[in-house]
Design a protein around this motif. Structure first.
Motif, PDB file in Angstrom:
ATOM      1  N   ASP A   1      40.523 -27.516 -28.640  1.00 39.69           N
ATOM      2  CA  ASP A   1      41.439 -26.379 -28.632  1.00 39.69           C
ATOM      3  C   ASP A   1      41.781 -25.951 -27.207  1.00 39.69           C
ATOM      4  OD1 ASP A   1      41.376 -26.398 -31.341  1.00 39.69           O
ATOM      5  OD2 ASP A   1      40.090 -24.637 -31.578  1.00 39.69           O
ATOM      6  N   VAL A   2      40.781 -25.960 -26.317  1.00 43.56           N
ATOM      7  CA  VAL A   2      41.007 -25.483 -24.957  1.00 43.56           C
ATOM      8  C   VAL A   2      41.970 -26.401 -24.221  1.00 43.56           C
ATOM      9  CG1 VAL A   2      39.925 -25.062 -22.718  1.00 43.56           C
ATOM     10  CG2 VAL A   2      38.786 -24.304 -24.807  1.00 43.56           C
ATOM     11  N   ASN A   3      41.757 -27.721 -24.317  1.00 45.18           N
ATOM     12  CA  ASN A   3      42.640 -28.650 -23.611  1.00 45.18           C
ATOM     13  C   ASN A   3      44.054 -28.599 -24.177  1.00 45.18           C
ATOM     14  OD1 ASN A   3      42.500 -30.945 -21.490  1.00 45.18           O
ATOM     15  ND2 ASN A   3      43.652 -31.874 -23.165  1.00 45.18           N
ATOM     16  N   ARG A   4      44.142 -28.440 -25.515  1.00 42.19           N
ATOM     17  CA  ARG A   4      45.469 -28.352 -26.129  1.00 42.19           C
ATOM     18  C   ARG A   4      46.176 -27.067 -25.673  1.00 42.19           C
ATOM     19  NH1 ARG A   4      43.975 -28.303 -30.878  1.00 42.19           N
ATOM     20  NH2 ARG A   4      44.175 -26.066 -31.217  1.00 42.19           N
ATOM     21  N   ASP A   5      45.436 -25.970 -25.616  1.00 40.90           N
ATOM     22  CA  ASP A   5      46.046 -24.713 -25.179  1.00 40.90           C
ATOM     23  C   ASP A   5      46.546 -24.815 -23.738  1.00 40.90           C
ATOM     24  OD1 ASP A   5      45.551 -23.567 -27.600  1.00 40.90           O
ATOM     25  OD2 ASP A   5      43.799 -22.413 -26.956  1.00 40.90           O
ATOM     26  N   LYS A   6      45.761 -25.478 -22.877  1.00 39.93           N
ATOM     27  CA  LYS A   6      46.173 -25.624 -21.485  1.00 39.93           C
ATOM     28  C   LYS A   6      47.431 -26.493 -21.386  1.00 39.93           C
ATOM     29  CE  LYS A   6      41.493 -25.215 -19.513  1.00 39.93           C
ATOM     30  NZ  LYS A   6      40.426 -25.926 -18.787  1.00 39.93           N
ATOM     31  N   THR A   7      47.443 -27.605 -22.137  1.00 41.47           N
ATOM     32  CA  THR A   7      48.612 -28.484 -22.122  1.00 41.47           C
ATOM     33  C   THR A   7      49.837 -27.748 -22.644  1.00 41.47           C
ATOM     34  OG1 THR A   7      47.125 -30.336 -22.589  1.00 41.47           O
ATOM     35  CG2 THR A   7      49.479 -30.731 -22.890  1.00 41.47           C
ATOM     36  N   ASP A   8      49.639 -27.003 -23.716  1.00 47.60           N
ATOM     37  CA  ASP A   8      50.703 -26.198 -24.327  1.00 47.60           C
ATOM     38  C   ASP A   8      51.306 -25.243 -23.297  1.00 47.60           C
ATOM     39  OD1 ASP A   8      52.330 -25.182 -26.254  1.00 47.60           O
ATOM     40  OD2 ASP A   8      50.749 -24.272 -27.452  1.00 47.60           O
ATOM     41  N   LEU A   9      50.432 -24.588 -22.557  1.00 43.34           N
ATOM     42  CA  LEU A   9      50.874 -23.594 -21.579  1.00 43.34           C
ATOM     43  C   LEU A   9      51.662 -24.239 -20.439  1.00 43.34           C
ATOM     44  CD1 LEU A   9      48.701 -20.658 -20.381  1.00 43.34           C
ATOM     45  CD2 LEU A   9      49.963 -21.982 -18.712  1.00 43.34           C
ATOM     46  N   VAL A  10      51.168 -25.386 -19.918  1.00 39.74           N
ATOM     47  CA  VAL A  10      51.837 -26.035 -18.784  1.00 39.74           C
ATOM     48  C   VAL A  10      53.192 -26.585 -19.207  1.00 39.74           C
ATOM     49  CG1 VAL A  10      51.682 -27.860 -17.065  1.00 39.74           C
ATOM     50  CG2 VAL A  10      49.635 -26.580 -17.692  1.00 39.74           C
ATOM     51  N   ALA A  11      53.257 -27.222 -20.391  1.00 38.09           N
ATOM     52  CA  ALA A  11      54.537 -27.755 -20.875  1.00 38.09           C
ATOM     53  C   ALA A  11      55.559 -26.637 -21.059  1.00 38.09           C
ATOM     54  CB  ALA A  11      54.325 -28.510 -22.188  1.00 38.09           C
ATOM     55  N   THR A  12      55.112 -25.505 -21.577  1.00 36.77           N
ATOM     56  CA  THR A  12      56.013 -24.365 -21.769  1.00 36.77           C
ATOM     57  C   THR A  12      56.478 -23.810 -20.430  1.00 36.77           C
ATOM     58  OG1 THR A  12      54.849 -23.819 -23.824  1.00 36.77           O
ATOM     59  CG2 THR A  12      56.256 -22.115 -22.882  1.00 36.77           C
ATOM     60  N   PHE A  13      55.588 -23.791 -19.439  1.00 39.09           N
ATOM     61  CA  PHE A  13      55.977 -23.352 -18.095  1.00 39.09           C
ATOM     62  C   PHE A  13      57.090 -24.239 -17.550  1.00 39.09           C
ATOM     63  CE2 PHE A  13      55.641 -24.260 -13.571  1.00 39.09           C
ATOM     64  CZ  PHE A  13      55.881 -23.010 -13.028  1.00 39.09           C
ATOM     65  N   LEU A  14      56.950 -25.559 -17.699  1.00 38.91           N
ATOM     66  CA  LEU A  14      57.971 -26.479 -17.196  1.00 38.91           C
ATOM     67  C   LEU A  14      59.295 -26.272 -17.917  1.00 38.91           C
ATOM     68  CD1 LEU A  14      55.830 -29.732 -16.833  1.00 38.91           C
ATOM     69  CD2 LEU A  14      56.830 -28.371 -14.982  1.00 38.91           C
ATOM     70  N   TYR A  15      59.225 -25.925 -19.211  1.00 37.68           N
ATOM     71  CA  TYR A  15      60.462 -25.676 -19.952  1.00 37.68           C
ATOM     72  C   TYR A  15      61.120 -24.383 -19.476  1.00 37.68           C
ATOM     73  CZ  TYR A  15      63.693 -24.824 -23.766  1.00 37.68           C
ATOM     74  OH  TYR A  15      64.838 -24.576 -24.487  1.00 37.68           O
ATOM     75  N   ARG A  16      60.313 -23.366 -19.220  1.00 38.07           N
ATOM     76  CA  ARG A  16      60.863 -22.067 -18.804  1.00 38.07           C
ATOM     77  C   ARG A  16      61.409 -22.104 -17.374  1.00 38.07           C
ATOM     78  NH1 ARG A  16      55.963 -18.511 -21.359  1.00 38.07           N
ATOM     79  NH2 ARG A  16      57.003 -17.827 -23.274  1.00 38.07           N
ATOM     80  N   HIS A  17      60.920 -23.031 -16.570  1.00 37.30           N
ATOM     81  CA  HIS A  17      61.298 -23.057 -15.156  1.00 37.30           C
ATOM     82  C   HIS A  17      61.777 -24.454 -14.768  1.00 37.30           C
ATOM     83  CE1 HIS A  17      59.457 -19.096 -14.614  1.00 37.30           C
ATOM     84  NE2 HIS A  17      58.454 -19.541 -15.349  1.00 37.30           N
ATOM     85  N   PRO A  18      62.966 -24.842 -15.209  1.00 37.75           N
ATOM     86  CA  PRO A  18      63.499 -26.156 -14.821  1.00 37.75           C
ATOM     87  C   PRO A  18      63.790 -26.196 -13.324  1.00 37.75           C
ATOM     88  CG  PRO A  18      65.200 -24.856 -15.904  1.00 37.75           C
ATOM     89  CD  PRO A  18      63.922 -24.076 -16.042  1.00 37.75           C
ATOM     90  N   ARG A  19      63.784 -27.390 -12.759  1.00 37.10           N
ATOM     91  CA  ARG A  19      64.079 -27.532 -11.327  1.00 37.10           C
ATOM     92  C   ARG A  19      65.507 -27.073 -11.021  1.00 37.10           C
ATOM     93  NH1 ARG A  19      60.655 -30.969  -8.333  1.00 37.10           N
ATOM     94  NH2 ARG A  19      58.973 -31.894  -9.559  1.00 37.10           N
ATOM     95  N   VAL A  20      66.421 -27.358 -11.962  1.00 34.00           N
ATOM     96  CA  VAL A  20      67.821 -26.949 -11.819  1.00 34.00           C
ATOM     97  C   VAL A  20      68.141 -25.955 -12.939  1.00 34.00           C
ATOM     98  CG1 VAL A  20      70.224 -27.690 -11.773  1.00 34.00           C
ATOM     99  CG2 VAL A  20      68.429 -29.188 -10.843  1.00 34.00           C
ATOM    100  N   PRO A  21      68.591 -24.731 -12.623  1.00 32.16           N
ATOM    101  CA  PRO A  21      68.914 -23.753 -13.680  1.00 32.16           C
ATOM    102  C   PRO A  21      69.885 -24.333 -14.706  1.00 32.16           C
ATOM    103  CG  PRO A  21      68.966 -22.708 -11.520  1.00 32.16           C
ATOM    104  CD  PRO A  21      68.816 -24.184 -11.267  1.00 32.16           C
ATOM    105  N   GLY A  22      69.557 -24.126 -15.990  1.00 32.07           N
ATOM    106  CA  GLY A  22      70.416 -24.623 -17.061  1.00 32.07           C
ATOM    107  C   GLY A  22      70.238 -26.100 -17.360  1.00 32.07           C
ATOM    108  N   GLN A  23      69.255 -26.725 -16.727  1.00 34.89           N
ATOM    109  CA  GLN A  23      69.055 -28.172 -16.859  1.00 34.89           C
ATOM    110  C   GLN A  23      68.794 -28.603 -18.296  1.00 34.89           C
ATOM    111  OE1 GLN A  23      65.879 -29.478 -14.357  1.00 34.89           O
ATOM    112  NE2 GLN A  23      65.982 -31.626 -14.974  1.00 34.89           N
TER     113      GLN A  23
END
Length: 509
Positions: free
Chosen positions: A100-122
């Motif tokens: 559960d812990v590793n999945r939660d961490k992966t979940d959080l990092v993937a969501t961070f990358l989605y919320r903050h694309p390198r190029v806005p609107g990417q």
């Protein structure tokens, strides 16, 4: 998969540096690093790469025990280097750890990358797979590139089917208009169980590309509802404190005081560990529910005793005896532009009310079917008794409601009308009891506006039903429907008169 060990070491070194920085912030000092894994050693080292890799993997497994999802949530802010987030994501997916812990961490990092694309609107643009035919989201393409050197698991068909449940769950999450309803729905637990059922497939780029957008949408909606609930509690606490009160309500046997609310840090609650956070969110939700159930007259009874002539607090801070309030001091309710608000009602609001109406329908049906025939026409509701006509009572207990026949259509129409009338009456009562809380008052006013739209559609459907029955020569139920529709119209008039009294100055809220 054959991989350059120096490339893997570079990834792990990035994760190590990130982890050490987190721990330094937590312990307030340097973190001892095993010999050979210091930053300078890794940069200059020409020794055995595989031996260094083995040592690095063991060191990171130890650091993993100290790094919690809450620490990552605090660390991943908008100004963090995306390279770090991508390296951490590679590390988690390579571990193939289904805990559960590793999945939660992966979940959080993937969501961070989605919320903050390198190029806005990417992520809003669409892309295609390498064969030119399979449509892929830009975010999934980015994840495939990030994890290209990782031996990702295959995606079995049953897990593909599970992914299709996220879109309906996202729509459900958006349909909730308050924190109480969202938490009572258990959607958080259901989604968590769904993620667990994906097992090792969770680390597949296609799965992460489905889950991260859901997390972003749900997180934004949850934050909005939580801040609204907290704001309502703070407003009530402030008003209570001004009048000399200290205890807002009782949650799980513990009195919640004004001081407790003053110490509540909303932003911190949204960053703590999942299990602790959910418990605290439920306590906030329960307190909000407790405040909603307290009618103003009961809420003021203690204060009334304090302000009685001769009591120690009978003189207000301004020196006026008795503490009586003038009309100018009483909360002023806004007078709404009902027509403008009805025009702005969203499908989401109507859908939310539709769910509540169906629940009322079921409650009324159950009561009427099991009640003594002598008393089935009086249905006890939360704040009042709902009186049914004989025809409405018959319709509510009918065993032919599902029939595609004139009598079935009439019965369904009568049941729906009495349910909408019941919902309207409940919201009107709630509105009265929220006089001292502008935020709660506005929530109930919004529900009444949505109910007016539901009533308008229902009235038109009733007229169509009567017309069709007349055309077919089947007049059974025509008069009973007219009587029920008339009562519905009277309730609509009462709502309009309550929200926008004649002669009052209209405001748009």
């Amino acid at each position: 998969m054959v991989e350059d060990p120096k490339w893997e070491l570079a990834i792990l070194a990035t994760v190590q540096g990130f982890y050490e920085k987190l721990l330094q912030d937590s312990v307030g000092g340097e973190v001892p690093v095993p010999a050979g894994l210091e930053a300078i050693s890794l940069q200059e080292g020409d020794g055995e790469v595989h031996a260094t890799l083995d040592k690095m993997r063991r060191w990171l497994l130890l650091l993993d025990q100290a790094i919690t999802p809450a620490m990552l949530r605090r660390a991943f802010t908008a100004d963090i280097d995306p390279e770090i987030a991508e390296a951490v994501l590679r590390y988690y997916t390579r571990k193939k750890d289904t805990s559960d812990v590793n999945r939660d961490k992966t979940d959080l990092v993937a969501t961070f990358l989605y919320r903050h694309p390198r190029v806005p609107g990417q992520w809003e643009r669409r892309g295609y797979g390498l064969d030119g035919s399979l449509p892929l989201s830009p975010f999934e393409i980015a994840l495939i590139e990030i994890l290209a050197d990782t031996d990702v698991p295959s995606l079995p068909e049953e897990h593909v089917q599970l992914l299709r449940r996220f879109d309906p769950l996202q729509q459900e999450a958006l349909s909730y208009s308050d924190l109480n309803a969202l938490l009572d729905s258990e959607i958080i637990t259901r989604v968590r169980d769904l993620k667990q059922s994906l097992e090792s497939s969770f680390y597949h780029p296609g799965v992460l590309a489905t889950i991260a957008p859901y997390n972003a949408v749900f997180g934004q909606r949850f934050d909005e509802l939580f801040h609204t609930a907290a704001s309502g509690i703070r407003e009530f606490a402030s008003a209570l404190q001004e009048q000399g009160g200290t205890i807002l309500g009782n949650v799980d046997g513990v009195d919640v005081t004004v001081e407790h609310v003053a110490a509540m840090e909303e932003s911190e609650l949204l960053k703590i560990d999942y299990s602790l956070a959910l418990d605290k969110f439920r306590r906030v939700s329960k307190l909000r529910q407790a405040l909603e159930r307290r009618p103003p007259i009961r809420r003021m009874s203690y204060l009334t005793k304090l302000s009685a002539p001769g009591s120690a607090t009978s003189t207000s801070k301004t020196g006026r005896a008795g503490g009586a309030t003038t009309p100018a001091e009483r909360p002023r309710r806004p007078v709404l532009d009902v027509q403008a608000m009805r025009a702005a009602v969203t499908p989401q609001q109507v859908s939310t009310e539709e769910t509540k109406i169906r629940q009322v329908e079921e409650s009324i049906r159950i009561f009427v079917r099991v009640a003594d025939p002598k008393f089935r026409q009086v249905v006890p509701m939360r704040f009042f008794n709902l009186t049914l006509t004989p025809a409405e009572a018959d319709a509510c207990s009918a065993d032919y409601l599902e029939e595609k026949s004139p009598r079935g259509a009439v019965a369904r129409m009568l049941l729906r009308i009495v349910s909408v009338v019941a919902r309207m009456t409940t919201e009107l009562e709630e509105l009265k009891r929220a006089e001292n809380s502008p935020s709660l008052w506005k929530l109930h006013a919004d529900s009444l506006i949505a109910l007016l739209e539901s009533a308008a559609a229902l009235t038109q459907n009733a007229k169509n039903l009567v017309t069709d029955a007349t055309d077919q020569g089947a007049n059974a139920g025509e008069e009973t429907i007219k009587v029920s529709v008339q009562r519905l119209g009277q309730r609509c008039d009462l709502i309009t008169g309550t929200l926008a009294p004649a002669g009052a100055e209209t405001q748009t809220v």
